[in-house]
Design a protein around this motif. Structure first.
Motif, mmCIF file in Angstrom:
data_model
loop_
_atom_site.group_PDB
_atom_site.id
_atom_site.type_symbol
_atom_site.label_atom_id
_atom_site.label_comp_id
_atom_site.label_asym_id
_atom_site.label_seq_id
_atom_site.Cartn_x
_atom_site.Cartn_y
_atom_site.Cartn_z
ATOM 1 N N VAL A 1 0.943 -1.246 0.113
ATOM 2 C CA VAL A 1 -0.080 0.059 0.076
ATOM 3 C C VAL A 1 1.001 1.251 -0.060
ATOM 4 O O VAL A 1 1.727 1.418 0.716
ATOM 5 C CB VAL A 1 -0.746 -0.087 1.347
ATOM 6 C CG1 VAL A 1 -1.706 1.350 1.318
ATOM 7 C CG2 VAL A 1 -1.881 -1.016 1.302
ATOM 8 N N LYS A 2 0.672 2.220 -1.094
ATOM 9 C CA LYS A 2 1.386 3.539 -1.100
ATOM 10 C C LYS A 2 0.527 4.427 -0.683
ATOM 11 O O LYS A 2 -0.405 4.799 -1.351
ATOM 12 C CB LYS A 2 1.998 3.579 -2.521
ATOM 13 C CG LYS A 2 2.814 4.658 -2.648
ATOM 14 C CD LYS A 2 3.319 4.915 -4.100
ATOM 15 C CE LYS A 2 4.248 5.964 -4.388
ATOM 16 N NZ LYS A 2 4.772 6.211 -5.587
ATOM 17 N N LEU A 3 0.613 5.170 0.487
ATOM 18 C CA LEU A 3 -0.001 6.056 1.107
ATOM 19 C C LEU A 3 -0.078 7.362 0.316
ATOM 20 O O LEU A 3 1.239 7.533 -0.217
ATOM 21 C CB LEU A 3 0.153 6.230 2.428
ATOM 22 C CG LEU A 3 -0.170 5.291 3.365
ATOM 23 C CD1 LEU A 3 0.311 5.302 4.764
ATOM 24 C CD2 LEU A 3 -1.566 4.687 3.269
ATOM 25 N N PRO A 4 -0.927 8.214 0.246
ATOM 26 C CA PRO A 4 -1.036 9.436 -0.229
ATOM 27 C C PRO A 4 0.120 10.562 0.326
ATOM 28 O O PRO A 4 0.159 10.459 1.522
ATOM 29 C CB PRO A 4 -2.232 10.114 -0.236
ATOM 30 C CG PRO A 4 -3.335 9.175 0.158
ATOM 31 C CD PRO A 4 -2.434 8.090 0.659
ATOM 32 N N PRO A 5 0.927 10.982 -0.421
ATOM 33 C CA PRO A 5 2.076 11.889 0.358
ATOM 34 C C PRO A 5 1.274 13.240 0.954
ATOM 35 O O PRO A 5 0.161 13.616 0.423
ATOM 36 C CB PRO A 5 2.756 12.566 -0.765
ATOM 37 C CG PRO A 5 2.000 12.328 -2.102
ATOM 38 C CD PRO A 5 1.106 11.026 -1.955
ATOM 39 N N GLN A 6 1.911 13.629 1.691
ATOM 40 C CA GLN A 6 1.440 14.767 2.611
ATOM 41 C C GLN A 6 1.889 16.225 2.150
ATOM 42 O O GLN A 6 1.501 17.236 2.814
ATOM 43 C CB GLN A 6 1.372 14.390 4.101
ATOM 44 C CG GLN A 6 0.679 13.171 4.778
ATOM 45 C CD GLN A 6 -0.493 13.100 4.743
ATOM 46 O OE1 GLN A 6 -1.394 14.113 4.763
ATOM 47 N NE2 GLN A 6 -1.409 12.382 3.819
ATOM 48 N N ASP A 7 3.059 16.126 1.429
ATOM 49 C CA ASP A 7 3.529 17.323 1.227
ATOM 50 C C ASP A 7 3.633 18.037 -0.275
ATOM 51 O O ASP A 7 4.029 18.930 -0.449
ATOM 52 C CB ASP A 7 4.988 17.184 1.606
ATOM 53 C CG ASP A 7 5.804 16.185 1.384
ATOM 54 O OD1 ASP A 7 5.448 15.045 0.631
ATOM 55 O OD2 ASP A 7 6.997 16.044 1.520
ATOM 56 N N VAL A 8 3.104 16.989 -1.296
ATOM 57 C CA VAL A 8 3.188 17.294 -2.566
ATOM 58 C C VAL A 8 1.953 16.831 -3.074
ATOM 59 O O VAL A 8 1.391 15.910 -2.720
ATOM 60 C CB VAL A 8 4.542 16.896 -3.295
ATOM 61 C CG1 VAL A 8 5.879 17.051 -2.935
ATOM 62 C CG2 VAL A 8 4.469 15.305 -3.326
ATOM 63 N N SER A 9 1.769 17.346 -4.476
ATOM 64 C CA SER A 9 0.496 16.850 -5.068
ATOM 65 C C SER A 9 0.787 15.414 -5.814
ATOM 66 O O SER A 9 2.066 15.264 -5.822
ATOM 67 C CB SER A 9 0.132 17.873 -6.223
ATOM 68 O OG SER A 9 -0.249 19.091 -5.837
ATOM 69 N N PHE A 10 -0.224 14.876 -6.066
ATOM 70 C CA PHE A 10 0.107 13.298 -6.364
ATOM 71 C C PHE A 10 -1.036 13.027 -7.118
ATOM 72 O O PHE A 10 -2.105 13.415 -7.306
ATOM 73 C CB PHE A 10 0.244 12.455 -5.225
ATOM 74 C CG PHE A 10 -1.184 12.313 -4.328
ATOM 75 C CD1 PHE A 10 -1.912 11.308 -4.692
ATOM 76 C CD2 PHE A 10 -1.352 13.152 -3.364
ATOM 77 C CE1 PHE A 10 -3.096 10.991 -3.967
ATOM 78 C CE2 PHE A 10 -2.372 13.106 -2.631
ATOM 79 C CZ PHE A 10 -3.206 12.005 -2.929
ATOM 80 N N VAL A 11 -0.822 12.033 -8.129
ATOM 81 C CA VAL A 11 -1.922 11.380 -9.247
ATOM 82 C C VAL A 11 -2.278 10.060 -8.445
ATOM 83 O O VAL A 11 -1.359 9.171 -7.946
ATOM 84 C CB VAL A 11 -0.907 11.092 -10.343
ATOM 85 C CG1 VAL A 11 -2.226 10.475 -11.433
ATOM 86 C CG2 VAL A 11 -0.684 12.460 -11.058
ATOM 87 N N GLY A 12 -3.591 9.927 -8.328
ATOM 88 C CA GLY A 12 -4.185 8.726 -7.940
ATOM 89 C C GLY A 12 -4.949 8.109 -8.929
ATOM 90 O O GLY A 12 -5.783 8.748 -9.812
ATOM 91 N N ARG A 13 -5.013 6.885 -9.420
ATOM 92 C CA ARG A 13 -5.649 6.055 -10.346
ATOM 93 C C ARG A 13 -6.573 5.009 -9.829
ATOM 94 O O ARG A 13 -6.298 4.394 -9.008
ATOM 95 C CB ARG A 13 -4.658 5.322 -11.193
ATOM 96 C CG ARG A 13 -5.397 4.824 -12.561
ATOM 97 C CD ARG A 13 -4.555 4.300 -13.530
ATOM 98 N NE ARG A 13 -3.787 3.415 -12.909
ATOM 99 C CZ ARG A 13 -4.237 1.903 -13.170
ATOM 100 N NH1 ARG A 13 -5.656 1.692 -13.584
ATOM 101 N NH2 ARG A 13 -3.515 0.820 -12.454
ATOM 102 N N CYS A 14 -7.806 5.114 -10.123
ATOM 103 C CA CYS A 14 -8.844 4.173 -9.731
ATOM 104 C C CYS A 14 -8.502 2.863 -10.498
ATOM 105 O O CYS A 14 -8.740 2.963 -11.733
ATOM 106 C CB CYS A 14 -10.281 4.894 -9.960
ATOM 107 S SG CYS A 14 -11.670 3.601 -9.557
#
Length: 97
Positions: A52-65
Motif C-alpha cells: 500500500v502506497k499512502l498519499p503523500p502529505q507534502d506534494v500533489s500526487f496522481v491517484g488512479r482508480c
C-alpha cells in the motif's frame, strides 16, 4: 524464426518425457510472448500482504482508480476518504501512482 529441438537423450527420461517437456516449455514460451507475460518473477516470493502506497502529505500526487481507470491529480494532504468522494465510479479503488 528459430529452430529448437529436444535432446535425443536425457538421463532418467524416456522419449515421450523428453518430447513432452520440450513441447510444454515451447507452449509456455509462445503464450508468454503472445501475451507479453513476465515469467522471471519468483513465484515462491509471493506474499498475501498487499503493498500500500499512502498519499503523500507534502506534494500533489496522481491517484488512479483501479476499478474504472480514471486518474486524478490530488492536492497535498488529501486522504483516501477525500479521494473516494471524487465519485469516479460506484466502487473506487485508489492507487497512488
Amino acid at each position: 524464426r528459430g529452430n529448437s529441438r529436444e535432446a535425443e537423450v536425457k538421463k532418467g527420461m524416456d522419449e515421450s518425457q523428453i518430447t513432452g517437456t520440450a513441447s510444454s516449455y515451447a507452449g509456455k514460451r509462445a503464450l508468454g510472448n503472445l501475451f507479453a507475460l513476465d515469467d522471471s518473477k519468483d513465484a515462491d516470493g509471493y506474499t498475501d500482504e498487499p503493498v500500500v502506497k499512502l498519499p503523500p502529505q507534502d506534494v500533489s500526487f496522481v491517484g488512479r482508480c483501479q476499478s474504472c481507470g480514471k486518474s486524478y491529480t490530488f492536492n497535498p494532504g488529501t486522504s483516501i476518504q477525500q479521494m473516494n468522494a471524487v465519485g469516479c465510479c460506484a466502487r473506487p479503488d485508489w492507487m497512488v501512482v
